[in-house]
Scaffold this motif. Structure first.
Motif, PDB file in Angstrom:
ATOM      1  N   TRP A 140       0.838  -1.200   0.000  1.00  0.00           N
ATOM      2  CA  TRP A 140       0.000   0.000   0.000  1.00  0.00           C
ATOM      3  C   TRP A 140       0.869   1.244   0.000  1.00  0.00           C
ATOM      4  O   TRP A 140       2.025   1.215   0.430  1.00  0.00           O
ATOM      5  CB  TRP A 140      -0.957   0.020   1.193  1.00  0.00           C
ATOM      6  CG  TRP A 140      -0.268  -0.099   2.520  1.00  0.00           C
ATOM      7  CD1 TRP A 140      -0.002  -1.249   3.205  1.00  0.00           C
ATOM      8  CD2 TRP A 140       0.272   0.973   3.313  1.00  0.00           C
ATOM      9  NE1 TRP A 140       0.670  -0.963   4.377  1.00  0.00           N
ATOM     10  CE2 TRP A 140       0.851   0.387   4.467  1.00  0.00           C
ATOM     11  CE3 TRP A 140       0.324   2.347   3.164  1.00  0.00           C
ATOM     12  CZ2 TRP A 140       1.463   1.134   5.468  1.00  0.00           C
ATOM     13  CZ3 TRP A 140       0.947   3.105   4.155  1.00  0.00           C
ATOM     14  CH2 TRP A 140       1.496   2.494   5.292  1.00  0.00           C
TER      15      TRP A 140
ATOM     16  N   TYR B 286      -2.665   0.261  -3.997  1.00  0.00           N
ATOM     17  CA  TYR B 286      -2.622  -1.021  -3.292  1.00  0.00           C
ATOM     18  C   TYR B 286      -2.287  -2.132  -4.270  1.00  0.00           C
ATOM     19  O   TYR B 286      -2.438  -1.999  -5.485  1.00  0.00           O
ATOM     20  CB  TYR B 286      -3.940  -1.302  -2.563  1.00  0.00           C
ATOM     21  CG  TYR B 286      -5.102  -1.641  -3.466  1.00  0.00           C
ATOM     22  CD1 TYR B 286      -5.390  -2.966  -3.798  1.00  0.00           C
ATOM     23  CD2 TYR B 286      -5.931  -0.650  -3.975  1.00  0.00           C
ATOM     24  CE1 TYR B 286      -6.455  -3.277  -4.619  1.00  0.00           C
ATOM     25  CE2 TYR B 286      -6.996  -0.952  -4.794  1.00  0.00           C
ATOM     26  CZ  TYR B 286      -7.256  -2.273  -5.111  1.00  0.00           C
ATOM     27  OH  TYR B 286      -8.309  -2.571  -5.934  1.00  0.00           O
TER      28      TYR B 286
ATOM     29  N   LEU C 152      -5.130  -6.960   0.890  1.00  0.00           N
ATOM     30  CA  LEU C 152      -3.804  -6.527   0.457  1.00  0.00           C
ATOM     31  C   LEU C 152      -2.795  -7.674   0.461  1.00  0.00           C
ATOM     32  O   LEU C 152      -2.914  -8.619   1.237  1.00  0.00           O
ATOM     33  CB  LEU C 152      -3.254  -5.453   1.404  1.00  0.00           C
ATOM     34  CG  LEU C 152      -3.919  -4.104   1.449  1.00  0.00           C
ATOM     35  CD1 LEU C 152      -3.225  -3.233   2.485  1.00  0.00           C
ATOM     36  CD2 LEU C 152      -3.875  -3.437   0.096  1.00  0.00           C
TER      37      LEU C 152
END
Length: 170
Positions: free
Chosen positions: A61, A78, A128
């Motif tokens: 990120w 991201y 993520l």
């Protein structure tokens, strides 16, 4: 739930802070990332707070001020696999030399962005990539995303395992 925090520094495009990787920084499925910041210049995309390193495909990120002519805008990058990246740019135009509280939360389904505690965007995203790169304040791992930050970071926090709700963001 873990919290990692760092407080206060002036950045002048030569300074940055590297926080070594640890388990508390490996956020993926529920998290909050928050930073108090004031940008001093607008002539380039400026890296604010990130866990992003293209070397070894360790992108996770990144929070950036994007060059917007006279006034910058916010962009959150991201990655879900460490290689490919997605940018979420906000239409909010900022003024230089004003402090802002920029907060990003993720509850396992939706990424929400807040500016000064007001919701400015909601986007559905997958979890993520859990990067092993350090966290940087003022730059990314390789400088690939933009120029080092020029301004003030009053505080940067990461909550692992917790997506703050709007009334908790101050």
């Amino acid at each position: 739930n873990g919290v990692a925090k760092w407080q206060g520094r002036i950045f002048d495009e030569t300074a940055d802070i590297e926080i070594p990787n640890s388990g508390i920084l490996g956020i993926s499925t529920a998290y909050t990332i928050s930073v108090w910041c004031k940008q001093s210049v607008t002539n380039a995309q400026r890296i604010l707070f990130t866990k992003w390193n293209q070397t070894g495909n360790q992108r996770s990120w990144a929070m950036l001020f994007s060059a917007g002519g006279v006034n910058p805008t916010l962009t959150f990058y991201y990655s879900t696999d460490g290689v490919a990246s997605v940018a979420i740019a906000d239409a909010v135009t900022l003024v230089v030399d004003i402090f802002y509280l920029w907060t990003v939360t993720y509850d396992g389904t939706n990424l929400r962005q807040y500016l000064n505690s007001s919701l400015i965007a909601t986007t559905a995203i997958p979890a993520l990539f859990v990067s092993t790169s350090p966290v940087w304040v003022g730059r990314d791992g390789t400088g690939a995303l933009g120029t080092k930050f020029n301004g003030v970071v009053g505080g940067a926090l990461i909550w692992k395992g917790r997506s703050l709700i709007q009334s908790e963001i101050r």
